[in-house]
Design an enzyme around this catalytic site. Structure first.
Site, PDB file in Angstrom:
ATOM      1  N   ASP A  87       0.835  -1.201   0.000  1.00  0.00           N
ATOM      2  CA  ASP A  87       0.000   0.000   0.000  1.00  0.00           C
ATOM      3  C   ASP A  87       0.874   1.256   0.000  1.00  0.00           C
ATOM      4  O   ASP A  87       1.855   1.324   0.752  1.00  0.00           O
ATOM      5  CB  ASP A  87      -0.847  -0.008   1.275  1.00  0.00           C
ATOM      6  CG  ASP A  87      -2.252   0.481   1.059  1.00  0.00           C
ATOM      7  OD1 ASP A  87      -2.578   0.913  -0.071  1.00  0.00           O
ATOM      8  OD2 ASP A  87      -3.032   0.424   2.025  1.00  0.00           O
ATOM      9  N   GLU A 186     -14.326   0.122  -1.443  1.00  0.00           N
ATOM     10  CA  GLU A 186     -14.531   0.079   0.014  1.00  0.00           C
ATOM     11  C   GLU A 186     -15.725   0.939   0.424  1.00  0.00           C
ATOM     12  O   GLU A 186     -15.869   2.093  -0.033  1.00  0.00           O
ATOM     13  CB  GLU A 186     -13.264   0.594   0.732  1.00  0.00           C
ATOM     14  CG  GLU A 186     -13.424   0.594   2.253  1.00  0.00           C
ATOM     15  CD  GLU A 186     -12.117   0.724   3.027  1.00  0.00           C
ATOM     16  OE1 GLU A 186     -11.049   0.780   2.399  1.00  0.00           O
ATOM     17  OE2 GLU A 186     -12.190   0.784   4.272  1.00  0.00           O
TER      18      GLU A 186
HETATM   19  O1  KIV Z   1      -4.976  -0.552   4.299  1.00  0.00           O
HETATM   20  C1  KIV Z   1      -5.767  -1.485   4.105  1.00  0.00           C
HETATM   21  O2  KIV Z   1      -5.767  -2.509   4.796  1.00  0.00           O
HETATM   22  C2  KIV Z   1      -6.727  -1.331   3.021  1.00  0.00           C
HETATM   23  C3  KIV Z   1      -7.889  -2.271   3.010  1.00  0.00           C
HETATM   24  C4  KIV Z   1      -8.867  -1.846   4.029  1.00  0.00           C
HETATM   25  C5  KIV Z   1      -8.471  -2.411   1.664  1.00  0.00           C
HETATM   26  O3  KIV Z   1      -6.596  -0.466   2.230  1.00  0.00           O
END
Ligand code: KIV
Length: 277
Positions: A87, A186
């Site tokens: 991420d 989401e």
């Molecule tokens: O950071 C995360 O875990 C996410 C999920 C909630 C999709 O972006």
């Protein structure tokens, strides 16, 4: 190396075409990676949710690139053959140069196979194009994007008005055109999750987006009972939080009453003869 097939971005496109649901879960360290790699979970998301569930921040916006690289690399060491999405934290992709360099760091230093970023505004679309142009697969993320918590005024379901509904469908299309290989949806109404899934040819992964997305993702701590306050969309599959407290309490009792360590847990135990002290 396991005998499981190694999945790639093309595997997920084929799964959508075949109607096979894609299973994603978050994980943040070596032990979690090892656990996931012993299952048929398709994708690990090293989410910036780690800021809240691992680091104890109130929101995800404090998470840094250093946090994400360290946790992605640890997860990779535990799950060498699993497809991992790293991420991109808040403000790490908000100009094109940062977006490219930070995405590359998650791939090269973190060992991720792909990156995820939030939003579908024109500048996010530019960031997606620039990262994809570096040959790095990008997963989009729209709807209730947690890094927008301050602008949204809380964690609120998105896409409820006709305009917001249509805007999110448009953002999904633009992200696909920009080269995203997958979309996380989401916190949106089920109908919108279904319509976006039909509107794009790339797979959609829902979290609080209903039953019609191409796959689902849940946060580790939510689904395993390590978070006492979970949202409506969560199903809890285990009670690791309660089990941990129970195990720790038993350990305290055993040490206090002298039953741990027992003879079997001792190196070269002193033999206690009957009648001796
Ligand atoms: O950071 C995360 O875990 C996410 C999920 C909630 C999709 O972006």
């Amino acid at each position: 190396m396991s005998d499981k097939e190694k999945l790639t971005v093309t595997s997920f496109a084929k799964m959508k075409q075949a109607g096979t649901k894609i299973v994603m879960v978050t994980a943040y360290d070596y032990a979690m990676g090892r656990a996931v790699s012993q299952t048929d979970v398709d994708i690990i998301l090293v989410g910036d949710s780690l800021g809240m569930v691992v680091l104890g921040y109130e929101t995800t916006v404090q998470v840094t690139m250093a946090d994400m690289i360290s946790h992605t690399a640890a997860t990779r060491r535990g799950a060498p053959d699993t497809f991992i999405i790293g991420d991109m934290p808040f403000m790490s992709y908000h100009d094109v140069t940062s977006a490219k360099l930070n995405a590359a760091a998650l791939i090269v230093e973190g060992g991720a196979n792909a990156v995820k970023l939030e939003g579908g505004s024109p500048s996010r679309i530019e960031a997606v194009k620039a990262i994809v142009d570096c040959e790095i697969p990008v997963c989009g993320h729209i709807g209730l994007t947690p890094q927008s918590v301050h602008r949204f005024g809380g964690y609120k379901v998105q896409g409820k008005s006709v305009k917001a509904h249509d805007d999110l469908i448009q953002q999904a299309r633009l992200l696909e055109e920009a080269g995203a290989f997958m979309l996380v949806l989401e916190g949106i109404p089920e109908l919108l999750g279904k319509e976006i899934t039909k509107a794009v040819s790339i797979p959609t992964i829902g979290i609080g987006a209903g039953r019609h997305t191409d796959g689902q993702v849940l946060v580790w701590h939510d689904m395993l009972g390590m978070n006492p306050n979970v949202a409506k969309f969560v199903k809890v599959y285990g009670e690791l939080g309660a089990q941990t407290v129970h195990a720790l309490s038993e350990y305290v009792n055993d040490v206090r009453e002298g039953s741990f360590p027992a003879e079997t847990q001792v190196y070269y135990p002193i033999k206690i003869r009957e009648g001796s002290e």
